[in-house]
Design an enzyme around this catalytic site. Structure first.
Site, short mmCIF file in Angstrom:
data_model
loop_
_atom_site.label_atom_id
_atom_site.label_comp_id
_atom_site.label_asym_id
_atom_site.label_seq_id
_atom_site.Cartn_x
_atom_site.Cartn_y
_atom_site.Cartn_z
N GLN A 1 -5.03 9.31 76.49
CA GLN A 1 -4.45 10.59 76.06
C GLN A 1 -4.20 11.48 77.29
OE1 GLN A 1 -3.63 11.38 72.74
NE2 GLN A 1 -2.60 13.09 73.71
N LYS B 1 -4.10 10.55 65.29
CA LYS B 1 -3.84 9.11 65.50
C LYS B 1 -4.90 8.29 64.78
CE LYS B 1 -1.50 10.05 69.79
NZ LYS B 1 -1.59 10.31 71.23
N ASP C 1 2.03 3.17 74.86
CA ASP C 1 2.78 4.40 75.14
C ASP C 1 4.07 4.09 75.91
OD1 ASP C 1 1.87 6.75 74.06
OD2 ASP C 1 0.36 7.12 75.61
#
Ligand code: NAD
Length: 290
Positions: A94, A50, A117
Site C-alpha cells: 500500500q 480491499k 498493482d
C-alpha cells in the site's frame, strides 16, 4: 443536456459477480498479500476496503501491518519471503510508504508475476510497448468505465489531466492502444482550458477539488473524474466529505457521461485489483512466465 452517470458501484458489482463465480470453481483459492506500513488513515481505509471485497469473493487476504519506523531491509526481506511462498499469488504494497523507504526499491523487489498493482518496471514496460500483462488497477478501471458507455472511442480525442506514474501516464498508454488521439496535460501546461475544451473524453487525475469547471468542457464529452479530495466540514456526520477534481454539479449539464466521486472510479479500481489477483493466480498456478 444532462449527462448520464457512469455508476462505478454498479460496474464494479458486475465485474465482481463474474470473478466470484470463477473463484467458486477453484479448489485452491487465490491469495493476496497486502503490506501496510505505518498509520496513514487513508491507507488504512483502502486496505480495509480491499479486505472486505476479497472476503466477499473468496480471495484469501494476508494482511501485514508494519510499524512506521520499519527498516527498508526488513520490508525487502518480507517481500522476498512472499515472492517465494507458493501459496501467495499476489503482492500489494500500500502506497505511500514512509519517506525513509525507497518506493522504487520496494516495487522492484516484487516478483513481476505477483505484481497485481502493475507498478513493477517490467509490467510498466510491457504496458508501454503495447503488450500489457498487469494493467495498473485505476487506469484499467477508467477504460472499463469509458467502455461502459458503449460509445466508440477509436479516433476520438482523449485529454488526460495529470501525468502520474500510477494514473495519468498509464491511462494515456491504454487509451492510445484503443486508438484514441491522446493529449496529456500537467501542472506546467499553459492554458489548461484550451486543451480540455477539445476533449471528447476527459480524464482528470490531479487532486485539486473542482479544478475542472463547466466552461472547460466540450459539449457532449465523456468525463472521468479520478480525483479524491477530502474536504473538512463539520456539518457532515464524519466531519468531512469527499469530492472529485471536476465541478460535478455544473459539468453534468454539459457532458454526455460523467463519473461521480465517490461511487465512480474507486469501486471499479478495487474490482480490477480482484481481477488482477485472479490473473496472478493463474500465472502462478500454471507456472507461466510473464
Ligand atoms: P499525483 O499527485 O501523483 O499526480 C498529480 C498530477 O496532476 C501530476 O502529474 C501533476 O503534474 C498534475 N497537476 C497538478 N496540478 C495541476 C494543475 N493545476 N493543472 C494540471 N495538472 C496538474 O496524483 P495521482 O496519484 O495521479 O492521483 C491524482 C488524484 O487521483 C488524487 O486525488 C488521488 O487521490 C486520486 N486517485 C484516485 C484513485 C481511485 O481509485 N479513485 C486512484 C489513484 C488516485
Amino acid at each position: 443536456m444532462t449527462a448520464k452517470i457512469i455508476d462505478g458501484k454498479k460496474i464494479a458489482e458486475g465485474i465482481k459477480e463474474k470473478l466470484k463465480f470463477q473463484i467458486e470453481g477453484l479448489t485452491i483459492k487465490p491469495c493476496l498479500a497486502v503490506i501496510l506500513v505505518g498509520n496513514n488513515p487513508a491507507s488504512n481505509v483502502y486496505v480495509n476496503m480491499k479486505e472486505i471485497e476479497c472476503t466477499k469473493l473468496g480471495i484469501i487476504l494476508k494482511k501485514y501491518c508494519l510499524k512506521e519506523n520499519l527498516l527498508e531491509e526488513k520490508l525487502l526481506n518480507l517481500i522476498k519471503a512472499l515472492n517465494n511462498d507458493v501459496h501467495v499469488h499476489g503482492i500489494l504494497v500500500q502506497l505511500p510508504l514512509p519517506s525513509h523507504i525507497d518506493e522504487f526499491n520496494i516495487i522492484e523487489a516484487i516478483e513481476p508475476k505477483k505484481d497485481v498493482d502493475g507498478f513493477h518496471a517490467i509490467n510498466m514496460g510491457c504496458l508501454f510497448i503495447g503488450t500489457p500483462k498487469f494493467e495498473p488497477c485505476t487506469p484499467k478501471a477508467i477504460i472499463e468505465m469509458i467502455n461502459s458507455t458503449n460509445i466508440t472511442i477509436e479516433g476520438k480525442h482523449a485529454v488526460i489531466v495529470g501525468r502520474s506514474k500510477i494514473v495519468g501516464n498509464p491511462v494515456a498508454q491504454l487509451l492510445l492502444q484503443h486508438n484514441t488521439t491522446v493529449t496529456i496535460c500537467h501542472s506546467k501546461t499553459h492554458d489548461l482550458k484550451e486543451y480540455t475544451k477539445q476533449a471528447d473524453i476527459l480524464v482528470v487525475a490531479v487532486g485539486i477539488p473542482h479544478l475542472i469547471k463547466e466552461d472547460m468542457i466540450k459539449e457532449g464529452a465523456i468525463v472521468i473524474d479520478v480525483g479524491v479530495n477530502r474536504i473538512e466540514d463539520i456539518t457532515y456526520k464524519k466531519g468531512y466529505y469527499l469530492c472529485g477534481d471536476v465541478d460535478f454539479e455544473k459539468v453534468i449539464n454539459k457532458a454526455s457521461y460523467i463519473s461521480p466521486v465517490p461511487g465512480g472510479v474507486g469501486p471499479v479500481t478495487i474490482a480490477m485489483l480482484m481481477s488482477n489477483t485472479l490473473k496472478a493466480y493463474h500465472l502462478i498456478e500454471n507456472g507461466k512466465a510473464i
